[in-house]
Design an enzyme around this catalytic site. Structure first.
Site, PDB file in Angstrom:
ATOM      1  N   HIS A 171       0.869  -1.181   0.000  1.00 48.13           N
ATOM      2  CA  HIS A 171       0.000   0.000   0.000  1.00 48.13           C
ATOM      3  C   HIS A 171       0.909   1.234   0.000  1.00 48.13           C
ATOM      4  O   HIS A 171       2.042   1.170   0.502  1.00 48.13           O
ATOM      5  CB  HIS A 171      -0.838  -0.062   1.281  1.00 48.13           C
ATOM      6  CG  HIS A 171      -1.872   1.002   1.433  1.00 48.13           C
ATOM      7  ND1 HIS A 171      -1.574   2.267   1.879  1.00 48.13           N
ATOM      8  CD2 HIS A 171      -3.201   0.988   1.214  1.00 48.13           C
ATOM      9  CE1 HIS A 171      -2.691   2.975   1.946  1.00 48.13           C
ATOM     10  NE2 HIS A 171      -3.696   2.230   1.541  1.00 48.13           N
TER      11      HIS A 171
ATOM     12  N   ASP B  19       3.232  -4.483   8.013  1.00 54.15           N
ATOM     13  CA  ASP B  19       2.012  -3.697   7.866  1.00 54.15           C
ATOM     14  C   ASP B  19       0.836  -4.665   8.030  1.00 54.15           C
ATOM     15  O   ASP B  19       0.537  -5.453   7.144  1.00 54.15           O
ATOM     16  CB  ASP B  19       2.012  -3.036   6.477  1.00 54.15           C
ATOM     17  CG  ASP B  19       0.675  -2.364   6.138  1.00 54.15           C
ATOM     18  OD1 ASP B  19      -0.299  -2.533   6.900  1.00 54.15           O
ATOM     19  OD2 ASP B  19       0.612  -1.679   5.096  1.00 54.15           O
TER      20      ASP B  19
ATOM     21  N   GLN C 172      -4.424  -5.176   7.008  1.00 51.08           N
ATOM     22  CA  GLN C 172      -5.446  -6.065   6.460  1.00 51.08           C
ATOM     23  C   GLN C 172      -5.406  -7.456   7.090  1.00 51.08           C
ATOM     24  O   GLN C 172      -6.079  -8.358   6.596  1.00 51.08           O
ATOM     25  CB  GLN C 172      -5.283  -6.198   4.936  1.00 51.08           C
ATOM     26  CG  GLN C 172      -5.435  -4.904   4.171  1.00 51.08           C
ATOM     27  CD  GLN C 172      -6.855  -4.351   4.218  1.00 51.08           C
ATOM     28  OE1 GLN C 172      -7.802  -5.020   4.632  1.00 51.08           O
ATOM     29  NE2 GLN C 172      -7.015  -3.105   3.796  1.00 51.08           N
TER      30      GLN C 172
ATOM     31  N   LYS D 220     -10.283  -0.718  10.657  1.00 56.48           N
ATOM     32  CA  LYS D 220     -10.404  -1.941   9.837  1.00 56.48           C
ATOM     33  C   LYS D 220     -10.637  -3.155  10.728  1.00 56.48           C
ATOM     34  O   LYS D 220     -10.736  -4.280  10.253  1.00 56.48           O
ATOM     35  CB  LYS D 220      -9.143  -2.147   8.995  1.00 56.48           C
ATOM     36  CG  LYS D 220      -8.929  -1.055   7.941  1.00 56.48           C
ATOM     37  CD  LYS D 220      -7.694  -1.343   7.137  1.00 56.48           C
ATOM     38  CE  LYS D 220      -7.167  -0.140   6.376  1.00 56.48           C
ATOM     39  NZ  LYS D 220      -7.982   0.298   5.265  1.00 56.48           N
TER      40      LYS D 220
ATOM     41  N   CYS E  89      -5.008   2.577  -3.457  1.00 53.39           N
ATOM     42  CA  CYS E  89      -3.773   3.125  -2.870  1.00 53.39           C
ATOM     43  C   CYS E  89      -2.625   2.127  -3.016  1.00 53.39           C
ATOM     44  O   CYS E  89      -1.779   1.988  -2.124  1.00 53.39           O
ATOM     45  CB  CYS E  89      -3.962   3.514  -1.408  1.00 53.39           C
ATOM     46  SG  CYS E  89      -5.245   4.723  -1.154  1.00 53.39           S
TER      47      CYS E  89
END
Ligand code: C6P
Length: 424
Positions: free
Chosen positions: A141, A218, A221, A244, A382
């Site tokens: 991302h 990261d 998600q 999220k 993104c």
């Protein structure tokens, strides 16, 4: 056309559910899932962008503002102590959620982007030198690209990119080859937002550590789809966003190993991050407050703790198993649609079905689906380098959460067929 939102509709009982997991009951906890859009029941499949919030989270935030509102770490009065307890108690909950070793390894941030910028600006500024390398993957991302570009530019260091296959899987062999004496940090996404690929982060971390290189993951998600154990992964930093994970916007978490965070300079200056200030010199606070300058997002932290409690009550293993079934069902349905091409067909995937269609732009798909009440994201997500890698300007992306059902997948497929009819 402006969406018609707000009218509540009756829930259709879900026809299928895995043993021990009842999305039809869970859905009742989410008021937003009961609205209609353009006169149709909302089918919310934009969970990678942000998730809906359960009543428990909404109640926790309202309770905080109505009964506990006060600033933290500043007042001796009752409400300030209540708010401080709620705030610091939430840190313990996050620590357990990630299985971190210590509460002070949990830094509250504004979100994943903020957490990555913190590491880039603090760790990166301190340790990067001209000619050093930072490794990212080709499926990042922008939030895990641009902060590294910025600090690499400043330090005249180089950004290296691990390539991916046509299925959207990481080239682990290339990654291993790229690790060198010049590598100062690896920053890799756990689950790709544009492809759904689950990266082999445990192996990546072991390979990096063999060369003494720290790894930032990261996790934007991943935390909503499966259990995450930062000690088992042995990652050095792990960033995620509350919104999220069924929590509020504007709140996130950066996990960092204590010895690394201890050695890093503060990212921002201000209240709460100090232990003593004179005009000559400032002494910084201990962890984690050193990295939490200013009045924090207390209501966000309270809401995030409620969201984590909610997710833990359902059970992350159950969520992972249920969603794997849902994704397999959706993949089969979409693969059978003529002219539809899935972008991201890795063996290990979570949460995301990204696709393009012959002769129909992703934005048009998104608009027609919306008219059918089906909310997906259309665009580059993104992750422009991912679009470039697959030679497409954009994809339509359906992304699931545990409250989605096979009926939602059926509605998605039906709406795609509608788009095909419109453009025939
Ligand atoms: N992806 C999506 O629709 P923030 O905005 O800080 O909460 O999260 C940024 C971010 C970082 N990494 C990954 C893998 C992400 O997916 C995101 C956010 C959303 O895919 C909004 S662009």
């Amino acid at each position: 056309m402006k969406p018609v939102v707000g009218q509540r509709i009756a829930e259709e009982p879900c026809q299928e559910c895995l043993v021990g997991f009842g999305p039809e009951k869970i859905r009742q906890d989410f008021p937003a899932l009961r609205v209609t859009v353009h006169g149709k029941p909302l089918v919310y499949l934009d969970n990678a962008a942000t998730t809906q919030k359960p009543q428990a989270v909404l109640d926790a935030v309202v309770r905080y503002y109505t009964q506990e509102n006060s600033n933290v770490h500043r007042g001796v009065h009752f409400l300030s102590q209540v708010a401080t307890q709620a705030y610091d108690g939430a840190r313990t909950r996050v620590r357990r959620f990630l299985n971190a070793a210590h509460d002070h390894e949990i830094v509250f941030t504004r979100g994943t982007t903020d957490g990555i910028n913190l590491v880039a600006q603090s760790y990166g500024r301190k340790y990067l030198r001209a000619g050093d390398e930072v490794i990212v993957t080709a499926m990042e991302h922008h939030s895990n690209i641009v902060p590294w570009q910025m600090i690499c530019d400043e330090k005249r260091a180089n950004l290296k990119v691990v390539p991916i296959t046509d299925a959207g899987e990481l080239r682990l062999d290339e990654y291993e080859r790229m690790l060198s004496d010049r590598t100062r940090l690896v920053a890799a996404v756990h689950v790709s937002n544009a492809l759904g690929t689950v990266n082999p982060v445990r192996e990546m971390i072991a390979l990096a550590h063999a060369r003494g290189v720290p790894v930032l993951v990261d996790g934007a998600q991943s935390v909503s789809h499966a259990p995450v154990d930062v000690q088992a992964l042995d990652c050095d930093f792990y960033a995620f966003s509350g919104h999220k994970l069924f929590g509020p916007t504007g709140i996130g978490v950066l996990y960092g190993k204590a010895e690394l965070l201890e050695a890093m300079p503060p990212y921002q200056g201000g209240g709460d991050m100090i232990s003593a200030v004179t005009f000559e010199k400032t002494l910084y606070n201990t962890l984690p407050y050193k990295f939490e300058a200013g009045t924090p997002h207390i209501a966000g932290v309270v809401g995030l703790a409620a969201a984590i409690e909610y997710v833990e009550r359902i059970g992350r293993k159950q969520i992972a198993a249920y969603e794997a079934d849902l994704l397999a069902y959706g993949t089969e349905l979409l693969s059978a649609i003529p002219g539809l091409r899935l972008i991201g067909t890795a063996k290990d995937k979570a949460g995301v079905l990204s696709f393009v269609m012959d002769g129909i732009h992703a934005h048009d798909i998104g608009t027609i689906l919306d008219m059918e009440g089906v909310a997906v994201r259309a665009g580059h997500h993104c992750a422009m380098p991912v679009m470039k890698r697959f030679g497409v300007p954009a994809t339509a992306r359906a992304s699931v959460a545990f409250y989605n059902t096979r009926a939602d997948m059926d509605a998605l497929a039906k709406a795609i067929h509608k788009a095909i009819e419109v453009f025939a």
